[in-house]
Design an enzyme around this catalytic site. Structure first.
Site, short mmCIF file in Angstrom:
data_model
loop_
_atom_site.label_atom_id
_atom_site.label_comp_id
_atom_site.label_asym_id
_atom_site.label_seq_id
_atom_site.Cartn_x
_atom_site.Cartn_y
_atom_site.Cartn_z
N ARG A 187 28.89 -10.61 -30.39
CA ARG A 187 27.95 -11.27 -29.49
C ARG A 187 28.50 -12.64 -29.12
O ARG A 187 28.45 -13.56 -29.95
CB ARG A 187 26.58 -11.42 -30.14
CG ARG A 187 25.87 -10.10 -30.38
CD ARG A 187 24.42 -10.31 -30.71
NE ARG A 187 24.24 -11.03 -31.97
CZ ARG A 187 23.05 -11.34 -32.47
NH1 ARG A 187 21.95 -11.05 -31.80
NH2 ARG A 187 22.96 -11.96 -33.62
N ARG A 189 33.10 -22.46 -33.24
CA ARG A 189 32.66 -23.72 -32.64
C ARG A 189 32.30 -24.75 -33.71
O ARG A 189 32.51 -25.95 -33.53
CB ARG A 189 31.50 -23.46 -31.69
CG ARG A 189 31.93 -22.70 -30.43
CD ARG A 189 30.74 -22.17 -29.67
NE ARG A 189 29.91 -23.24 -29.16
CZ ARG A 189 28.70 -23.05 -28.65
NH1 ARG A 189 28.17 -21.82 -28.59
NH2 ARG A 189 28.00 -24.07 -28.19
N ASP A 197 28.25 -16.15 -27.26
CA ASP A 197 27.13 -16.97 -26.83
C ASP A 197 27.23 -17.32 -25.35
O ASP A 197 28.27 -17.11 -24.71
CB ASP A 197 27.08 -18.27 -27.66
CG ASP A 197 26.70 -18.01 -29.11
OD1 ASP A 197 25.99 -17.01 -29.36
OD2 ASP A 197 27.10 -18.81 -29.97
#
Length: 252
Positions: free
Chosen positions: A52, A199, A54
């Site tokens: 997934r 991140r 973002d």
């Protein structure tokens, strides 16, 4: 009617989309891909992705699996052009691959790699595709810290909380910064990644590069297993999923 499973390999610029996964009241890559596949194959198609990404994150190499009623295999494999004709320009289908009935795009991946791009001067051609950072960074210190990642396996400190994962253990096999013309690229590879992990790692390594924290602090952050001790997540625009490896699929 029997169904046959396939993988579809795609690439996308995530700037305009709220991530991969279908969600209410937001345009996503999965939603658009499912619509295109359903139209081409004239049946309802629901994909399951390899992960997934973002909102705003890009993918140069992304796989999803789907099942289709027992159509002629050549018709399915040759459908890429028709799928691309229905997809927006920011999303490209690359190939469709026949796989065994139990093949799983998410759980069967044995390795993944991301790149994160930073540039230091304003550049309109890097808008939404790289992070503009005007601070000076100590690249050697950042690489020294990045190398430490390869000696740990529990990365709870870099993961979003309440993510429904059974373990926060990952095996990182590569983590290195390289200088580009006017910027940097960080490459990281592992057997799996946690949500928001890359991140959060980048945000912490940038703090190392600014000399806000040191290597001993970096080790302590990892060992704390506490997300609040790590750096803030960097912007999504610089992050690219660049490689997914499966034991039964030949890479391009």
């Amino acid at each position: 009617m029997s169904k046959k499973r396939y993988f579809i390999q795609i690439a996308y610029d995530g700037s305009l989309y709220h991530g991969w996964q279908t969600q209410p009241n937001a345009v996503t890559v999965q939603e658009l891909l499912d619509k295109a596949l359903s139209t081409v194959f004239r049946q309802t198609i629901e994909t399951l992705g390899c992960g997934r990404t973002d909102s705003g994150v890009h993918a140069k190499d992304f796989y999803a699996h789907f099942d289709v009623d027992d159509l002629n295999e050549d018709k399915v494999l040759n459908a890429v052009a028709g799928i691309n004709a229905l997809l927006p320009y920011q999303i490209a289908a690359k190939r469709i691959i026949p796989v065994h009935d139990d093949a799983h795009a998410r759980f069967d991946a044995t390795a993944r790699a991301y790149k994160y791009y930073i540039h230091f001067e304003k550049d309109p051609f890097k808008l939404n595709r790289s992070w503009l950072l005007k601070d000076k960074l100590d690249i050697e210190a950042m690489n020294n810290a990045a190398a430490i990642l390869l000696t740990y396996t529990d990365f709870s400190c870099f993961s979003k909380s309440n993510t429904q994962t059974f373990t926060n253990n990952c095996k990182i096999t590569k983590a290195v910064f390289e200088e580009l013309d006017g910027g940097l690229v960080f490459t990281i590879a592992a057997d799996r990644f946690l949500r928001n992990m890359v991140r959060a790692i980048m945000g912490t390594l940038v703090r190392i590069g600014k000399h806000e924290i040191h290597l001993a602090n970096f080790k302590a952050i990892i060992e704390s297993k506490n997300r609040s001790n790590a750096g803030q997540s960097v912007p999504a625009c610089g992050l690219y999923l660049v490689k997914i490896v499966y034991p039964y699929i030949e890479n391009d």
